[in-house]
Design a protein around this motif. Structure first.
Motif, short mmCIF file in Angstrom:
data_model
loop_
_atom_site.label_atom_id
_atom_site.label_comp_id
_atom_site.label_asym_id
_atom_site.label_seq_id
_atom_site.Cartn_x
_atom_site.Cartn_y
_atom_site.Cartn_z
N ARG A 36 0.83 -1.21 0.00
CA ARG A 36 0.00 0.00 0.00
C ARG A 36 0.86 1.26 0.00
N ALA A 63 1.30 2.92 -6.76
CA ALA A 63 0.83 4.16 -7.39
C ALA A 63 -0.67 4.28 -7.17
N LYS A 64 -1.25 5.38 -7.61
CA LYS A 64 -2.69 5.60 -7.43
C LYS A 64 -3.53 4.51 -8.06
N ASP A 65 -3.06 3.93 -9.16
CA ASP A 65 -3.80 2.86 -9.81
C ASP A 65 -3.55 1.49 -9.16
N GLY A 66 -2.75 1.48 -8.10
CA GLY A 66 -2.48 0.24 -7.37
C GLY A 66 -1.30 -0.55 -7.88
N GLN A 100 -0.52 -5.47 -8.78
CA GLN A 100 -1.59 -4.48 -8.70
C GLN A 100 -2.49 -4.82 -7.52
N SER A 120 -7.47 -0.88 -4.95
CA SER A 120 -7.41 0.43 -5.60
C SER A 120 -8.42 0.50 -6.73
N ALA A 136 -11.90 2.93 -7.00
CA ALA A 136 -12.15 3.79 -8.14
C ALA A 136 -13.52 3.51 -8.73
#
Length: 96
Positions: free
Chosen positions: A21, A25-28, A83, A87, A91
């Motif tokens: 975590r 990145a923001k996209d996991g 991934q 995340s 979204a």
């Protein structure tokens, strides 16, 4: 929902997930070899493998093995692309 999933993890598995975590990145997405992750989390490579399998069973993680090779003075190996699936869920939940 997430707490019920993570309650079934061992302390080492929770430490691996916490590290994921922190570096994702923001996209996991994030990259790394089992050896590198083990060194970062201060656990064994087998522990990382078991944590990955458990996280995949719970639907929290997916990965592509051998995504690329890298050389570092201290660590050499094949990087994996990971991934965090939580995340993606977040979204999708906020898109509505």
């Amino acid at each position: 929902m997430e707490d019920k999933l993570t309650d079934s993890l061992t302390n080492s598995q929770k430490a691996v997930l916490k590290h994921y975590r922190a570096i994702a990145a923001k996209d996991g997405k994030f990259y790394g070899s089992h050896k590198w992750i083990a060194k970062e989390v201060k656990v064994g490579v087998i522990t990382v493998r078991r944590a990955n399998e458990r996280l995949r069973e719970l639907g929290l993680l997916r990965w592509v093995s051998g995504f690329g090779n890298y050389k570092n003075k201290k660590i050499r190996g094949a990087a994996n692309q990971y991934q965090l699936m939580e995340s993606i869920e977040g979204a999708e939940d906020t898109a509505e």
